[in-house]
Design a protein around this motif. Structure first.
Motif, PDB file in Angstrom:
ATOM      1  N   ALA A 196       2.526  10.720  11.321  1.00 59.20           N
ATOM      2  CA  ALA A 196       3.414  10.452  10.937  1.00 59.20           C
ATOM      3  C   ALA A 196       2.327  10.031   9.035  1.00 59.20           C
ATOM      4  CB  ALA A 196       3.291   8.660  11.861  1.00 59.20           C
ATOM      5  N   TRP A 197       3.776  10.212   8.931  1.00 59.16           N
ATOM      6  CA  TRP A 197       3.736   9.694   6.855  1.00 59.16           C
ATOM      7  C   TRP A 197       4.693   9.040   6.959  1.00 59.16           C
ATOM      8  CZ3 TRP A 197       0.800  11.555   3.409  1.00 59.16           C
ATOM      9  CH2 TRP A 197      -0.878  12.489   4.221  1.00 59.16           C
TER      10      TRP A 197
ATOM     11  N   THR B 298      -0.211   6.886   8.646  1.00 62.31           N
ATOM     12  CA  THR B 298      -1.124   5.130   9.639  1.00 62.31           C
ATOM     13  C   THR B 298      -2.413   4.655   9.347  1.00 62.31           C
ATOM     14  OG1 THR B 298       1.614   5.925  10.920  1.00 62.31           O
ATOM     15  CG2 THR B 298      -0.478   4.039  12.201  1.00 62.31           C
ATOM     16  N   GLY B 299      -3.238   5.938   9.468  1.00 63.01           N
ATOM     17  CA  GLY B 299      -5.050   6.287   9.348  1.00 63.01           C
ATOM     18  C   GLY B 299      -5.073   4.889   8.160  1.00 63.01           C
ATOM     19  N   GLU B 300      -3.864   6.012   7.206  1.00 64.97           N
ATOM     20  CA  GLU B 300      -4.244   5.678   5.623  1.00 64.97           C
ATOM     21  C   GLU B 300      -4.190   3.993   5.668  1.00 64.97           C
ATOM     22  OE1 GLU B 300      -4.446   9.493   3.177  1.00 64.97           O
ATOM     23  OE2 GLU B 300      -2.974   8.499   3.424  1.00 64.97           O
TER      24      GLU B 300
ATOM     25  N   ALA C  87       0.801  -1.508  -0.033  1.00 65.00           N
ATOM     26  CA  ALA C  87      -0.455  -0.182   0.113  1.00 65.00           C
ATOM     27  C   ALA C  87       1.076   1.161   0.101  1.00 65.00           C
ATOM     28  CB  ALA C  87      -0.583  -0.105   1.370  1.00 65.00           C
ATOM     29  N   LEU C  88       1.807   1.108  -0.005  1.00 67.74           N
ATOM     30  CA  LEU C  88       3.186   2.446   0.336  1.00 67.74           C
ATOM     31  C   LEU C  88       3.846   3.047  -1.005  1.00 67.74           C
ATOM     32  CD1 LEU C  88       4.261   1.501   4.056  1.00 67.74           C
ATOM     33  CD2 LEU C  88       3.462   3.344   3.026  1.00 67.74           C
TER      34      LEU C  88
ATOM     35  N   GLY D  29      -5.080   1.445  14.355  1.00 67.87           N
ATOM     36  CA  GLY D  29      -4.027   2.343  14.416  1.00 67.87           C
ATOM     37  C   GLY D  29      -2.642   1.171  14.962  1.00 67.87           C
ATOM     38  N   PRO D  30      -2.474   1.907  16.604  1.00 70.58           N
ATOM     39  CA  PRO D  30      -1.361   0.743  16.638  1.00 70.58           C
ATOM     40  C   PRO D  30      -1.314  -0.373  16.522  1.00 70.58           C
ATOM     41  CG  PRO D  30      -2.759   1.421  18.528  1.00 70.58           C
ATOM     42  CD  PRO D  30      -3.744   1.864  17.336  1.00 70.58           C
ATOM     43  N   GLY D  31      -1.335  -0.728  15.679  1.00 73.82           N
ATOM     44  CA  GLY D  31      -1.158  -2.308  15.163  1.00 73.82           C
ATOM     45  C   GLY D  31      -0.433  -1.592  13.750  1.00 73.82           C
ATOM     46  N   ALA D  32      -1.079  -0.786  13.164  1.00 69.38           N
ATOM     47  CA  ALA D  32      -0.201   0.002  12.153  1.00 69.38           C
ATOM     48  C   ALA D  32       0.971   0.400  12.283  1.00 69.38           C
ATOM     49  CB  ALA D  32      -1.301   0.530  11.695  1.00 69.38           C
TER      50      ALA D  32
END
Length: 68
Positions: free
Chosen positions: A47-48, A11-13, A4-5, A22-25
């Motif tokens: 965070a990007w 992080t949310g995306e 996906a990057l 979010g914490p898992g990501a």
């Protein structure tokens, strides 16, 4: 998540389509960052995350060539 990057994402995306918190990501991105596959920059409260040249090479998506 790694795939996906192909574009910088927050992080949310990354979390939402993966169906994780979010914490898992954030944990996933920490592993990718430690492996040298992504970099992370902070802007205010976000965070990007973006692929490094090594990460792009591993995906083999050609994004390295497009950046030149």
């Amino acid at each position: 998540m790694f795939q996906a990057l192909t574009e910088p994402r927050t992080t949310g995306e990354l979390a939402q389509p993966a169906g994780i918190s979010g914490p898992g990501a954030s944990q996933h991105t920490a592993v990718l960052r430690k492996a040298g596959l992504i970099t992370t920059r902070r802007e205010r409260n976000m965070a990007w995350h973006e692929l490094t040249p090594l990460g792009r090479a591993m995906l083999g998506d050609g994004s390295q060539a497009r950046r030149r």
